[in-house]
Every structure is written in structure tokens, then in C-alpha cells.
Write a protein that holds these residues in place. Structure first.
Motif, PDB file in Angstrom:
ATOM      1  N   UNK A 154     -41.962  92.486  20.209  1.00 37.32           N
ATOM      2  CA  UNK A 154     -40.958  92.201  21.233  1.00 37.32           C
ATOM      3  C   UNK A 154     -40.178  93.470  21.568  1.00 37.32           C
TER       4      UNK A 154
ATOM      5  N   UNK B 138     -42.452  87.963  24.363  1.00 34.06           N
ATOM      6  CA  UNK B 138     -42.112  86.883  23.438  1.00 34.06           C
ATOM      7  C   UNK B 138     -43.414  86.180  23.119  1.00 34.06           C
TER       8      UNK B 138
ATOM      9  N   UNK C 216     -42.941  89.521  32.437  1.00 30.23           N
ATOM     10  CA  UNK C 216     -42.645  89.078  31.076  1.00 30.23           C
ATOM     11  C   UNK C 216     -42.820  87.573  30.914  1.00 30.23           C
ATOM     12  N   UNK C 217     -42.370  86.824  31.906  1.00 28.77           N
ATOM     13  CA  UNK C 217     -42.472  85.374  31.796  1.00 28.77           C
ATOM     14  C   UNK C 217     -43.929  84.940  31.910  1.00 28.77           C
TER      15      UNK C 217
ATOM     16  N   UNK D  39     -34.386  85.767  15.822  1.00 29.56           N
ATOM     17  CA  UNK D  39     -33.231  85.637  16.710  1.00 29.56           C
ATOM     18  C   UNK D  39     -31.936  85.778  15.913  1.00 29.56           C
TER      19      UNK D  39
ATOM     20  N   UNK E   1     -33.223  89.763  17.996  1.00 30.60           N
ATOM     21  CA  UNK E   1     -34.597  89.910  18.464  1.00 30.60           C
ATOM     22  C   UNK E   1     -34.858  91.371  18.821  1.00 30.60           C
TER      23      UNK E   1
ATOM     24  N   UNK F  61     -30.227  77.742  14.308  1.00 26.31           N
ATOM     25  CA  UNK F  61     -30.661  78.697  15.340  1.00 26.31           C
ATOM     26  C   UNK F  61     -29.872  78.485  16.632  1.00 26.31           C
ATOM     27  N   UNK F  62     -29.728  77.224  17.029  1.00 29.71           N
ATOM     28  CA  UNK F  62     -29.031  76.924  18.275  1.00 29.71           C
ATOM     29  C   UNK F  62     -27.546  77.296  18.151  1.00 29.71           C
TER      30      UNK F  62
ATOM     31  N   UNK G 219     -26.983  81.047  18.397  1.00 33.83           N
ATOM     32  CA  UNK G 219     -27.053  81.534  19.765  1.00 33.83           C
ATOM     33  C   UNK G 219     -25.750  81.274  20.510  1.00 33.83           C
ATOM     34  N   UNK G 220     -25.087  80.188  20.119  1.00 37.01           N
ATOM     35  CA  UNK G 220     -23.832  79.837  20.769  1.00 37.01           C
ATOM     36  C   UNK G 220     -22.736  80.839  20.391  1.00 37.01           C
TER      37      UNK G 220
ATOM     38  N   UNK H  54     -25.080  85.481  20.212  1.00 38.80           N
ATOM     39  CA  UNK H  54     -26.429  85.467  20.770  1.00 38.80           C
ATOM     40  C   UNK H  54     -27.238  86.722  20.457  1.00 38.80           C
ATOM     41  N   UNK H  55     -26.592  87.846  20.220  1.00 36.84           N
ATOM     42  CA  UNK H  55     -27.379  89.060  19.967  1.00 36.84           C
ATOM     43  C   UNK H  55     -27.866  89.126  18.527  1.00 36.84           C
TER      44      UNK H  55
ATOM     45  N   UNK I 157     -24.604  92.436  27.797  1.00 31.97           N
ATOM     46  CA  UNK I 157     -24.598  91.289  28.676  1.00 31.97           C
ATOM     47  C   UNK I 157     -26.014  91.055  29.156  1.00 31.97           C
ATOM     48  N   UNK I 158     -26.561  89.919  28.804  1.00 33.72           N
ATOM     49  CA  UNK I 158     -27.913  89.627  29.252  1.00 33.72           C
ATOM     50  C   UNK I 158     -27.905  88.327  30.034  1.00 33.72           C
ATOM     51  N   UNK I 159     -28.389  88.356  31.226  1.00 33.85           N
ATOM     52  CA  UNK I 159     -28.517  87.150  32.029  1.00 33.85           C
ATOM     53  C   UNK I 159     -27.217  86.725  32.684  1.00 33.85           C
TER      54      UNK I 159
END
Lengths: 329, 460
Positions: free
Chosen positions: B196, B202, B262-263, B400, B404, B441-442, B445-446, B449-450, B458-460
Motif C-alpha cells: 500500500x 488496497x 486506485x479504485x 489501519x 496504513x 477497528x471502526x 477510525x472514528x 483515522x491515521x 487531511x484526507x478526503x
């Protein structure tokens, strides 16, 4: 080789129960992945919520069907919100990882022995799901040339495709509205949309939830048609099939998932019927391929098909390549 | 009842269901269910889209030998309902049994241990009688009796997890188990994270590299007949070459040249993973198998902890491999180049680093490490066609969690995930231990996230 039976099964399944269910799930993914560029790999989880809501509330608790469906929809809205809050601000692949994980959580909880008394473990729940609804059916079964449906299947299929038509119409109306245009422009360039003062996060959330609700309806129909739910029907393979369908038909096209689902199920059933017949008739030695293994070959073909489609024709049959600027995020 | 056209002559063909008589359908469903998960999955996608039939209400199960997995005939099972009338059946040749009951409700199912073959007993002596609630009419509920080697009264050799009284005294044991499991995850996560980091792919087919390691070891060991250690070494080399070099050279490198996004690449990896999994199933079959050596090794006690020598040795090698990778990344020229590419491919390329060569190295390294992870997993729980996919999400969770794209983060995150999975069994049922890790994991991320070692951006 029994050609009549091969074509009978293939054409019946082309518009059959599985095609309807996967088409509904794909309509949801099309809004998320096709129009908004969100990688929701948890559509199986949304479908499971719809199915289990009906199963638990109608069969075990004894509520009326319509109330159970509403609860399923509410459940899928909450699920979408829970998934969206942590991930929609992040890069697209985080959403993919989290949604696939969340769908697995749902499946493993559903099949756990601990909750066996409520959710029925790995056997799921079977029983009378929609007796009143089936009783409304004025039609008899159909057996016309290559189409062959039992009375109940015919009722499911007719209602299912009607629901598909309604959702497709809604999608079409939504996507030519200002809301839809914002959604598509988020897919193209998120920063540009943000700089125009739109709340990108909110739009993505709405798309995720809307697609998820449609996915839960797929689960509702699945449960009503099968009169049972089994947790392993809602494994990640369901989601992968749905992605093949969306990409095959053409993402970001209203009719993409519908055509995709029909072609997908026709091909899938046709190939396995063909192989099955060939093995039985001795054209393929059973040392090379036993009838048990045809299901496995089917999965392999789906895998290869997904790869080849994505590499050589990512826009599918009807898609527009310009609509698929999914990247650089 | 509507009888379909044709009665199929032989073999439980998947699509044959549709044309069978209903009785035949029921029988075939039955046969398929007993094929455990595989059967259920294929059945689900094949036949069960049809309306379920009004099956009889009842209880069923299969009594299986814990080692060979084959059914045991002639075991006596008694079902007692609320009204107190017992029904006794014996298992069929394939170990299956079925009792029909008049109505939904609570039933007690008792296994007669004296009818079990010599040397086998219930894994948990407190579960001779299972209390089962048949939820609704028309439902056939499965009841499982888990067997283990040993004789009745002795308690068998089941893991100590079944003794709830000394729950907290299990902490040292679970910690060691968690560390070992963490190493298994970390070995796989390093490759995932490095790939990655250098290519931004991914890779949802990374689980199949784990399976490739386990399965090719089984091939050299069980089929060719080489000693296990030599087989494992060969398997690592083969997996690194086929799963790493070949995969990169003939799939991902051409895709990068084409400018595949990538997607799109992510979706391609999902297709590849699906294909490989069912290819493994096609070749290997649906069973879980063990290597021919060290299968039922006795544990040695070190203080409060019981550990088998194979786990001790394989996890030591695992740690060494991870340490070597770390050393390579930090100290060698190639390792530094790898980190440079992960940091900024364009700048690395401009500084004279051969980016493609670095990527190729990373694939070979990642595939080799993942294959060793598969070998460790195979030693612990046996090899099966979907062994990699089962833990793939935990590998993602580890990567994650650590951040990642960072190799060190992946190692740290994986160890934490491993510990979490094992220690969570103190609170939640063992069967849900993976669920706990995925929930974490969830939550991670909340909050962050990094990841632990990732850079905030800042991603997205």
C-alpha cells in the motif's frame, strides 16, 4: 444434453427471484458507487438487516409485515449513519475496509451460538414470513416455453420487478435533480464542490444511507421469497456479485443494474447448467470436473469476470467512461 | 404439491436442486448442509433463493470425530420435551441424527457417552445435556456436541477456556496466545502495508497469499511427502516468487503502466481474491487439514503458561523475520529506497531510485512474509482454502490501527489486534472474538483515522 431444460432454467433465472434481489442491491450500490463514488462493500450487511428485521419481527415476535419492513428500513438507516460517521471524511479505501468489516460483524453476530435463541444461529430462521401477502396473489404459476415459475415465485418476481421499476424511476428523477448533480460532481472533484459551499459530507452520507435502504429492501424481498433467512447468504460474496452486476451493466446508469443483473444471472445459470449437463452426458470427464465443483467454477468465473471488466471495460455495457472518473482520491 | 420435471440420477449437483421433487430437494439440502460452511454458502447462492419448503419441526445434528472430521455412527441421542416424553435415536453411518418433535418449544438433548467410541469423550463434560429452544414450527434446529480425545470423567483435552471459574487466571495464557496470533497477523500486515505504501494499492487479495503459503506447505508436506521444515522453506520461496514476483510482474505492473486507477485496482484485487479462493477450493477441497508432523503436539508449561514447542519455535522465527525486515528497512540501501518510494514516489524516482525495482522487491518480501504467516496459522489451526480470507479483515485492522502504509505501524497494530482478539474472550463469547477486533477497528477510525504511527493529514 437437455437443451430445453438448460434454456428454461437460464431464462427463468434471468428474471427470477435471485435476479430481482441482486438487482435491488445493485440499484443501491449504483447510487453509492456509481453516482457518488463511495466504495460501500457492506451491501450484504444492509441486506441482512432488512432480512433479519422481517425474520425476527414477523416470524418470532409476530408483528405485521409492513411494520417489520419499516423497522428494517430504519435499521439500515442507522447502520448507514454508523458506518458513514467515521469513514466519509476519510479516503475512499477506508470506507471499503470498514463497510466490509461491518457486514462481516453482522453476519458473524447473526450466526453466533450465543444469540441462537433470537437469531437462529447458522441455520437462520424459517417459517411463515408473508402469508397474507402471498394470499393476495391472483395468479397461478406460469409454464410458458422457456419461462417456468411456481405460483409463489411468480408473485415474488412480479412484485420485485415492480419495486425495481419504482426505485429506478426514483433514481432517474433524483439524479437529474440539483441534488443528483451535486452528488455526481462530488464523485468528479470533491474539493471543487466543497469550495462552492456545499456540505460534501452530508451529501455523501445521504447517498450512503439511500443506497443502504435500497439494499435492505433487497434483503426483505430475499427473506419473503425464501421464507427463511440464513446468515451465510449475506456473506461478502453477495456484495462482490453486486459489484460485478453494477460494473457489467454500467455504473452511473439508471438501467445499468437492471440489465447487469439479468445478464449476470443468465450467464451464471447458463454456464453452470451447461457444465452440469456436459458432465452428466460424459462430454467432460468427472475426473476433471465433478458436479459438486461446478459451483466453484462459477465463483472463479465471477472473479475473473470482475477483473477483466474492471481492466478492459470499466464502464460496462452501457456506461460512459467519462462518468467514471472515480480516482485521485 | 408441484412436482418438477426431472429426477436427477446421480450426484448432488448444485443446480439439480431446482428440478427435483420436493422430497429430493429436502434430502439434497440436508446432504449439502452437512458440508459445513462451503455447503451452506453454495446452497445459499444456488438453491435457497427458492421458497423454503414447509420442513418438519425438529432437532438435528452431526456427531463428528474431532481429529478426522468423519461422522460417528451408532451414538445414542435422547430428546426430551416439556411434557417429559423422551425420544431416543442413534446416529446414522455419516454421524447425522434427526428427531422430529410435535411443536416449537424448549427441549433437552442428551448424548449417551457410553455409546461413543473408545478414546473419545465430550470436550466439555458439563454439556452432556444441551437445552435447546426450537423457535418456530417448521424449523429444524441444529444441536452440536463437541467431542475431544480422552475418556469420560477425565474432562478431555479441551482448551482451558471452558473453565469459567478461573477466568482471570487465564490472562497470562491469553496474552501469550494473543502475542502469537499478533505475530501471525503482523507477518501478513507488513506486506499489505508496504505494498500500500509504495503503490497505494488496497489489496483485497492479500489473504490469498497467506493461504498460498499454508496450502503449498501442505502440498510439499502432505502430497509430495517432504519433511515439514523443508516443505515450509520451499513454500516460502515458491510463494514469494509466484505470489510476489509473478503477480506483480504480470498483473500489477502492466496495470500501473495502463494507468489503472486506485479504485479500479482495488476492485481488480477483489476479483483476483475471489478467483484464487475458489481455485484453492477447487484444487484442495473444502476440508481443513493438518500437516503430517506436530499435529497433536503436547504443550510444555512455562510458569502459568502452556505453549506447544511448534508455536514457540514458529513464532520465534516469525519475530526474527519481522526483526530482519525492520533492520532491512532501517539500515540497508534498498530498505531506505523502499521508505523513500513510500514517502514520495516522484521524488524518489527523481533521486535515481528505480521505483519499479523497489516495488518488485516489496511484493516478493510481502508475499514471502505472508506465506510464513500462513504456515504459522496452518500449524495452529490447520490449512483450508479460505484460511487467508478469514483473517484478512484482522490484517486490515492491524494495518489501519498502526497507520496504513507504515511497516512499523503495521507490526505494532497487528500485535495489538492479536492481543485484543484473545483477551476479549474474557468478556465476550469465543466465537465472537473477531467481531470485537473489527468493532475496535471502526472505533479507531472514528478517533484517530491515521492510526497510531500514521501522519495526520487531511484526507478526503
Amino acid at each position: 444434453m437437455d437443451w430445453l431444460s438448460i434454456f428454461q432454467n437460464s431464462f427463468t433465472q434471468m428474471v427470477g427471484v435471485a435476479a430481482v434481489v441482486y438487482c435491488l442491491a445493485a440499484l443501491g450500490v449504483n447510487i453509492q458507487f456509481g453516482y457518488a463514488g463511495l466504495l460501500n462493500f457492506g451491501q450484504a450487511g444492509f441486506a441482512a438487516i432488512g432480512a433479519y428485521a422481517v425474520a425476527v419481527l414477523v416470524v418470532t415476535v409476530g408483528w405485521p409485515l409492513w411494520l417489520a419492513i419499516i423497522c428494517g428500513v430504519i435499521g439500515s438507516i442507522l447502520f448507514g449513519l454508523i458506518l458513514g460517521v467515521p469513514t466519509l471524511r476519510l479516503r475512499a479505501d477506508y470506507l471499503a475496509i470498514v463497510t466490509i468489516a461491518a457486514a462481516e460483524i453482522i453476519r458473524q453476530v447473526a450466526r453466533s451460538v450465543t444469540l441462537n435463541d433470537y437469531l437462529g444461529g447458522s441455520d437462520g430462521i424459517s417459517g411463515k414470513y408473508a402469508a397474507d401477502w402471498y394470499a393476495l396473489n391472483p395468479f397461478e404459476g406460469i409454464d410458458f416455453f422457456v419461462l417456468r415459475f411456481s405460483k409463489n415465485d411468480l408473485w415474488v418476481v412480479l412484485n420485485g420487478w415492480a419495486l425495481v421499476a419504482i426505485i429506478a424511476l426514483l433514481t432517474w428523477l433524483l439524479m437529474r435533480s440539483p441534488w443528483g448533480r451535486v452528488l455526481k460532481s462530488i464523485r468528479e472533484d470533491e474539493d471543487a464542490v466543497r469550495s462552492l459551499g456545499k456540505n460534501v459530507y452530508l451529501y455523501k452520507m445521504q447517498a450512503l444511507v439511500l443506497g443502504g435502504v435500497i439494499g435492505s429492501l433487497a434483503g426483505v424481498i430475499f427473506a419473503m421469497a425464501a421464507q427463511s433467512v440464513q446468515p451465510d447468504n449475506y456473506a461478502t460474496t453477495l456484495t462482490f456479485y453486486v459489484y460485478v452486476i453494477v460494473i457489467l451493466g454500467g455504473a452511473a446508469r439508471v438501467f445499468g443494474p437492471i440489465i447487469g443483473s439479468m445478464i449476470f444471472w443468465f450467464l451464471l445459470v447458463f454456464i453452470s447448467e451447461l457444465l452440469n449437463n456436459a458432465v452428466r452426458a460424459g462430454y467432460i470427464s468427472s475426473d476433471i470436473l465433478s458436479t459438486d465443483q461446478i459451483g466453484q467454477v462459477r465463483f472463479m468465473l465471477v472473479g475473473i469476470g470482475l477483473m477483466l471488466l474492471m481492466i478492459f471495460r470499466p464502464q460496462g455495457i452501457f456506461g460512459d467512461k467519462k462518468e467514471l472518473a472515480l480516482d485521485e482520491r | 404439491m408441484r412436482t418438477r420435471l426431472r429426477v436427477v440420477d446421480d450426484g448432488p449437483g448444485l443446480l439439480a436442486h431446482r428440478r427435483d421433487t420436493r422430497a429430493g430437494l429436502l434430502r439434497r439440502r440436508w446432504a449439502l448442509r452437512s458440508l459445513a460452511g462451503v455447503g451452506a454458502l453454495l446452497l445459499g447462492l444456488g438453491a435457497s433463493v427458492l421458497p423454503a419448503l414447509a420442513a418438519d419441526t425438529g432437532l438435528k445434528g452431526t456427531v463428528k470425530d474431532p481429529v478426522s472430521g468423519s461422522g460417528i455412527a451408532g451414538v445414542s441421542i435422547t430428546v426430551t420435551g416439556a411434557d417429559g416424553t423422551p425420544q431416543t435415536v442413534t446416529t446414522a453411518a455419516d454421524g447425522t441424527w434427526l428427531v422430529q418433535v410435535p411443536s416449537a418449544g424448549k427441549y433437552e438433548v442428551t448424548i449417551d457417552q457410553t455409546t461413543l467410541p473408545d478414546g473419545l469423550t465430550l470436550a466439555d463434560q458439563s454439556k452432556v445435556t444441551a437445552k435447546v429452544n426450537v423457535l418456530s414450527e417448521g424449523r429444524v434446529q441444529t444441536v452440536l456436541f463437541k467431542l475431544a480425545a480422552g475418556t469420560a470423567g477425565e474432562g478431555g483435552t479441551a482448551p482451558s477456556a471452558d473453565a469459567p471459574a478461573s477466568k482471570w487466571s487465564q490472562i497470562p495464557q491469553l496474552t501469550v496466545d494473543g502475542l502469537i496470533f499478533g505475530i501471525v497477523i503482523a507477518l501478513a500486515a507488513v506486506g499489505l502495508s508496504l505494498v500500500f505504501g509504495t503503490t497505494k494499492l488496497t489489496n483485497f487479495a492479500h489473504g490469498e497469499l497467506i493461504a498460498l503459503g499454508g496450502l503449498s506447505t501442505y502440498f510439499f508436506n502432505g502430497v509430495v511427502g517432504l519433511p515439514l521444515i523443508l516443505s515450509a522453506a520451499l513454500a516460502v520461496v515458491v510463494s514469494a516468487f509466484v505470489g510476489g514476483w509473478v503477480q506483480n510482474r504480470y498483473l500489477w505492473k502492466p496495470l500501473r503502466k495502463r494507468g489503472t486507477g486506485l479504485i479500479a485496482a482495488l476492485v481488480v484485487s477483489i476479483g483476483l481474491g475471489l478467483f484464487l479462493r475458489y481455485f484453492f477450493l477447487f484444487i484442495f477441497g473444502g476440508q481443513t487439514r493438518s500437516f503430517d508432523a506436530y499435529a497433536g503436539q503436547a504443550g510444555i508449561e512455562i510458569g502459568p503458561v502452556l505453549i506447544t514447542p511448534k508455536d514457540l519455535i514458529s513464532s520465534t522465527i516469525g519475530i526474527l523475520l519481522i526483526a530482519l525486515t525492520t533492520f532491512w528497512l532501517l539500515k540497508t540501501q534498498a530498505g531506505k529506497a523502499t521508505r523513500a518510494v513510500a514517502d514520495n514516489p516522484a521524488l524518489a524516482s527523481a533521486s535515481g531510485i528505480d521505483v519499479e525495482k523497489v516495488i518488485s522487491t516489496v511484493w516478493v518480501l510481502g508475499a514471502g512474509l505472508a506465506s510464513f504467516s500462513g504456515i504459522m496459522l496452518g500449524l495452529q489451526v490447520g490449512v483450508s482454502w479460505q484460511m487467508g480470507f478469514t483473517i484478512l479483515l484482522l490484517v486490515f485492522a492491524g494495518s489501519v490501527l498502526g497507520g496504513l502504509g507504515t511497516a512499523f505501524g503495521a507490526i505494532l497494530g497487528s500485535i495489538i489486534v492479536g492481543l485484543l482478539v484473545q483477551l476479549s474472550t474474557l468478556i465476550i463469547p469465543t466465537e465472537l472474538k473477531y467481531v470485537g477486533a473489527l468493532v475496535v477497528l471502526i472505533i479507531i477510525l472514528l478517533i484517530r483515522p491515521q492510526g497510531i504511527l500514521g501522519k495526520a493529514e487531511r484526507i478526503g
